[in-house]
Scaffold this motif. Structure first.
Motif, PDB file in Angstrom:
ATOM      1  N   GLU A   1       0.814  -1.218   0.000  1.00 55.05           N
ATOM      2  CA  GLU A   1       0.000   0.000   0.000  1.00 55.05           C
ATOM      3  C   GLU A   1       0.847   1.266   0.000  1.00 55.05           C
ATOM      4  OE1 GLU A   1       0.896  -1.398   4.073  1.00 55.05           O
ATOM      5  OE2 GLU A   1      -0.072  -2.364   2.388  1.00 55.05           O
ATOM      6  N   ASP A   2       2.149   1.164   0.350  1.00 50.43           N
ATOM      7  CA  ASP A   2       3.037   2.331   0.361  1.00 50.43           C
ATOM      8  C   ASP A   2       3.653   2.609  -1.001  1.00 50.43           C
ATOM      9  OD1 ASP A   2       2.690   2.673   3.117  1.00 50.43           O
ATOM     10  OD2 ASP A   2       4.250   1.205   3.551  1.00 50.43           O
ATOM     11  N   GLY A   3       3.590   1.650  -1.896  1.00 51.91           N
ATOM     12  CA  GLY A   3       4.280   1.771  -3.172  1.00 51.91           C
ATOM     13  C   GLY A   3       3.443   2.402  -4.261  1.00 51.91           C
ATOM     14  N   ASN A   4       4.105   2.739  -5.314  1.00 50.99           N
ATOM     15  CA  ASN A   4       3.481   3.258  -6.515  1.00 50.99           C
ATOM     16  C   ASN A   4       3.756   2.301  -7.659  1.00 50.99           C
ATOM     17  OD1 ASN A   4       2.650   5.634  -5.235  1.00 50.99           O
ATOM     18  ND2 ASN A   4       4.640   6.594  -5.606  1.00 50.99           N
ATOM     19  N   ILE A   5       2.841   2.220  -8.584  1.00 49.28           N
ATOM     20  CA  ILE A   5       3.051   1.378  -9.755  1.00 49.28           C
ATOM     21  C   ILE A   5       4.040   2.084 -10.667  1.00 49.28           C
ATOM     22  CG2 ILE A   5       1.977   0.387 -11.798  1.00 49.28           C
ATOM     23  CD1 ILE A   5      -0.590   0.117 -10.160  1.00 49.28           C
ATOM     24  N   VAL A   6       5.118   1.388 -11.012  1.00 48.50           N
ATOM     25  CA  VAL A   6       6.152   1.938 -11.869  1.00 48.50           C
ATOM     26  C   VAL A   6       6.101   1.190 -13.187  1.00 48.50           C
ATOM     27  CG1 VAL A   6       8.617   2.322 -12.157  1.00 48.50           C
ATOM     28  CG2 VAL A   6       7.592   2.467  -9.886  1.00 48.50           C
ATOM     29  N   PRO A   7       5.688   1.855 -14.251  1.00 53.30           N
ATOM     30  CA  PRO A   7       5.648   1.153 -15.542  1.00 53.30           C
ATOM     31  C   PRO A   7       7.065   0.927 -16.049  1.00 53.30           C
ATOM     32  CG  PRO A   7       5.056   3.450 -15.834  1.00 53.30           C
ATOM     33  CD  PRO A   7       5.221   3.222 -14.353  1.00 53.30           C
ATOM     34  N   LEU A   8       7.361  -0.311 -16.384  1.00 51.68           N
ATOM     35  CA  LEU A   8       8.669  -0.641 -16.911  1.00 51.68           C
ATOM     36  C   LEU A   8       8.648  -0.486 -18.416  1.00 51.68           C
ATOM     37  CD1 LEU A   8       9.422  -3.834 -14.819  1.00 51.68           C
ATOM     38  CD2 LEU A   8      10.188  -1.515 -14.398  1.00 51.68           C
ATOM     39  N   THR A   9       9.672   0.162 -18.934  1.00 48.47           N
ATOM     40  CA  THR A   9       9.780   0.336 -20.371  1.00 48.47           C
ATOM     41  C   THR A   9      11.084  -0.287 -20.827  1.00 48.47           C
ATOM     42  OG1 THR A   9      10.890   2.465 -20.128  1.00 48.47           O
ATOM     43  CG2 THR A   9       8.494   2.501 -20.366  1.00 48.47           C
ATOM     44  N   ARG A  10      11.152  -0.553 -22.070  1.00 46.18           N
ATOM     45  CA  ARG A  10      12.393  -1.064 -22.611  1.00 46.18           C
ATOM     46  C   ARG A  10      12.741  -0.266 -23.840  1.00 46.18           C
ATOM     47  NH1 ARG A  10      11.358  -6.615 -25.846  1.00 46.18           N
ATOM     48  NH2 ARG A  10       9.962  -5.729 -27.354  1.00 46.18           N
ATOM     49  N   ARG A  11      14.014  -0.135 -24.055  1.00 47.78           N
ATOM     50  CA  ARG A  11      14.482   0.596 -25.211  1.00 47.78           C
ATOM     51  C   ARG A  11      14.849  -0.407 -26.291  1.00 47.78           C
ATOM     52  NH1 ARG A  11      18.383   5.159 -22.569  1.00 47.78           N
ATOM     53  NH2 ARG A  11      16.815   6.009 -21.172  1.00 47.78           N
ATOM     54  N   VAL A  12      14.343  -0.175 -27.466  1.00 40.65           N
ATOM     55  CA  VAL A  12      14.616  -1.061 -28.583  1.00 40.65           C
ATOM     56  C   VAL A  12      15.230  -0.228 -29.693  1.00 40.65           C
ATOM     57  CG1 VAL A  12      13.618  -2.626 -30.275  1.00 40.65           C
ATOM     58  CG2 VAL A  12      12.695  -2.542 -27.964  1.00 40.65           C
ATOM     59  N   THR A  13      16.368  -0.669 -30.185  1.00 37.59           N
ATOM     60  CA  THR A  13      17.002   0.011 -31.293  1.00 37.59           C
ATOM     61  C   THR A  13      16.313  -0.420 -32.575  1.00 37.59           C
ATOM     62  OG1 THR A  13      19.100  -0.048 -30.110  1.00 37.59           O
ATOM     63  CG2 THR A  13      19.190   0.410 -32.466  1.00 37.59           C
ATOM     64  N   ASP A  14      15.834   0.576 -33.319  1.00 37.87           N
ATOM     65  CA  ASP A  14      15.162   0.269 -34.571  1.00 37.87           C
ATOM     66  C   ASP A  14      16.179  -0.193 -35.608  1.00 37.87           C
ATOM     67  OD1 ASP A  14      12.685   0.963 -33.584  1.00 37.87           O
ATOM     68  OD2 ASP A  14      12.892   3.056 -34.190  1.00 37.87           O
ATOM     69  N   SER A  15      15.814  -1.200 -36.341  1.00 40.00           N
ATOM     70  CA  SER A  15      16.661  -1.712 -37.411  1.00 40.00           C
ATOM     71  C   SER A  15      16.499  -0.824 -38.630  1.00 40.00           C
ATOM     72  CB  SER A  15      16.266  -3.150 -37.731  1.00 40.00           C
ATOM     73  OG  SER A  15      17.001  -3.602 -38.838  1.00 40.00           O
ATOM     74  N   SER A  16      17.586  -0.589 -39.326  1.00 36.36           N
ATOM     75  CA  SER A  16      17.513   0.263 -40.506  1.00 36.36           C
ATOM     76  C   SER A  16      17.092  -0.514 -41.743  1.00 36.36           C
ATOM     77  CB  SER A  16      18.868   0.922 -40.753  1.00 36.36           C
ATOM     78  OG  SER A  16      19.836  -0.086 -41.008  1.00 36.36           O
ATOM     79  N   VAL A  17      16.883  -1.822 -41.625  1.00 37.36           N
ATOM     80  CA  VAL A  17      16.553  -2.639 -42.790  1.00 37.36           C
ATOM     81  C   VAL A  17      15.091  -3.053 -42.813  1.00 37.36           C
ATOM     82  CG1 VAL A  17      18.895  -3.509 -43.004  1.00 37.36           C
ATOM     83  CG2 VAL A  17      17.245  -4.765 -41.638  1.00 37.36           C
ATOM     84  N   VAL A  18      14.258  -2.425 -42.008  1.00 39.34           N
ATOM     85  CA  VAL A  18      12.864  -2.850 -41.912  1.00 39.34           C
ATOM     86  C   VAL A  18      12.126  -2.680 -43.229  1.00 39.34           C
ATOM     87  CG1 VAL A  18      10.661  -2.354 -40.800  1.00 39.34           C
ATOM     88  CG2 VAL A  18      12.747  -2.458 -39.455  1.00 39.34           C
ATOM     89  N   GLY A  19      12.272  -1.533 -43.862  1.00 43.54           N
ATOM     90  CA  GLY A  19      11.499  -1.265 -45.079  1.00 43.54           C
ATOM     91  C   GLY A  19      12.227  -1.633 -46.359  1.00 43.54           C
ATOM     92  N   ASN A  20      13.411  -2.194 -46.262  1.00 46.33           N
ATOM     93  CA  ASN A  20      14.204  -2.484 -47.454  1.00 46.33           C
ATOM     94  C   ASN A  20      14.203  -3.978 -47.753  1.00 46.33           C
ATOM     95  OD1 ASN A  20      14.890   0.217 -47.482  1.00 46.33           O
ATOM     96  ND2 ASN A  20      16.760  -0.094 -46.306  1.00 46.33           N
ATOM     97  N   ASN A  21      14.037  -4.285 -49.027  1.00 46.18           N
ATOM     98  CA  ASN A  21      14.139  -5.686 -49.413  1.00 46.18           C
ATOM     99  C   ASN A  21      15.601  -6.026 -49.700  1.00 46.18           C
ATOM    100  OD1 ASN A  21      14.652  -4.606 -51.941  1.00 46.18           O
ATOM    101  ND2 ASN A  21      12.610  -5.036 -52.735  1.00 46.18           N
ATOM    102  N   LEU A  22      15.883  -7.275 -50.031  1.00 40.89           N
ATOM    103  CA  LEU A  22      17.257  -7.738 -50.213  1.00 40.89           C
ATOM    104  C   LEU A  22      17.954  -7.016 -51.356  1.00 40.89           C
ATOM    105  CD1 LEU A  22      19.483  -9.729 -49.411  1.00 40.89           C
ATOM    106  CD2 LEU A  22      18.523 -11.317 -51.062  1.00 40.89           C
ATOM    107  N   LEU A  23      17.287  -6.825 -52.477  1.00 39.34           N
ATOM    108  CA  LEU A  23      17.901  -6.166 -53.623  1.00 39.34           C
ATOM    109  C   LEU A  23      18.270  -4.723 -53.299  1.00 39.34           C
ATOM    110  CD1 LEU A  23      18.750  -6.434 -56.560  1.00 39.34           C
ATOM    111  CD2 LEU A  23      16.447  -5.740 -57.222  1.00 39.34           C
ATOM    112  N   ARG A  24      17.397  -4.010 -52.600  1.00 37.35           N
ATOM    113  CA  ARG A  24      17.675  -2.623 -52.233  1.00 37.35           C
ATOM    114  C   ARG A  24      18.864  -2.541 -51.271  1.00 37.35           C
ATOM    115  NH1 ARG A  24      13.091   1.675 -50.987  1.00 37.35           N
ATOM    116  NH2 ARG A  24      12.680   0.987 -53.082  1.00 37.35           N
ATOM    117  N   GLN A  25      18.986  -3.492 -50.356  1.00 32.55           N
ATOM    118  CA  GLN A  25      20.122  -3.513 -49.429  1.00 32.55           C
ATOM    119  C   GLN A  25      21.428  -3.761 -50.173  1.00 32.55           C
ATOM    120  OE1 GLN A  25      19.503  -6.119 -46.073  1.00 32.55           O
ATOM    121  NE2 GLN A  25      17.346  -5.571 -45.979  1.00 32.55           N
TER     122      GLN A  25
END
Length: 151
Positions: free
Chosen positions: A112-136
């Motif tokens: 009852e003394d505590g507060n809810i602390v939302p945990l977050t995580r940091r994710v590094t975005d990949s630079s190849v998400v929108g690129n297909n194999l030929l474009r890379q």
């Protein structure tokens, strides 16, 4: 005829009892917090870190540094059927030390003394998400240095 009906009703009762028993809550205890009796042996301002280790034992969690404060944590978690587990009790015992390594304060906190602390995580975005194999492959043509191939 009477025997078949009796066996069937007995089977129904057993199945109902098994169903009711499977839906009962289960509890899990995690961690350790010393009892009040053990804490009564410690004197604030007199006892030091070594005395705490001898009387109640070292904690599973301590401050950031090796000379940090001691934290004893105990949780009780209830699991009910297929529902998400819920923390129903949590105790935190914090023992802080002064510059001379003597006990400065002993505090006890509950859920009852505590507060809810939302945990977050940091994710590094990949630079190849929108690129297909030929474009890379074509994008790397300009990055090729022929001098690196012969060294």
């Amino acid at each position: 005829m009477f025997g078949v009906r009796f066996c069937f009703s007995r089977a129904v009762v057993v199945v109902c009892l098994m169903f009711a028993a499977s839906c009962s809550a289960t509890y899990q205890n995690h961690g350790y917090v010393p009892s009040e009796k053990d804490l009564a042996e410690l004197v604030v301002g007199v006892d030091n870190r070594a005395t705490v280790d001898d009387v109640i034992g070292p904690p599973s969690a301590s401050g950031v540094l090796s000379e940090g404060d001691y934290y004893y944590i105990r949780s009780r978690i209830r699991t009910f059927g297929a529902f998400k587990p819920e923390v129903v009790e949590r105790q935190v015992l914090a023992i802080s030390f002064d510059q001379g390594d003597r006990i400065a304060n002993i505090e006890r906190f509950g859920l009852e003394d505590g507060n809810i602390v939302p945990l977050t995580r940091r994710v590094t975005d990949s630079s190849v998400v929108g690129n297909n194999l030929l474009r890379q492959l074509l994008a790397n043509i300009g990055n090729l240095n022929p001098g690196d191939l012969f060294n």
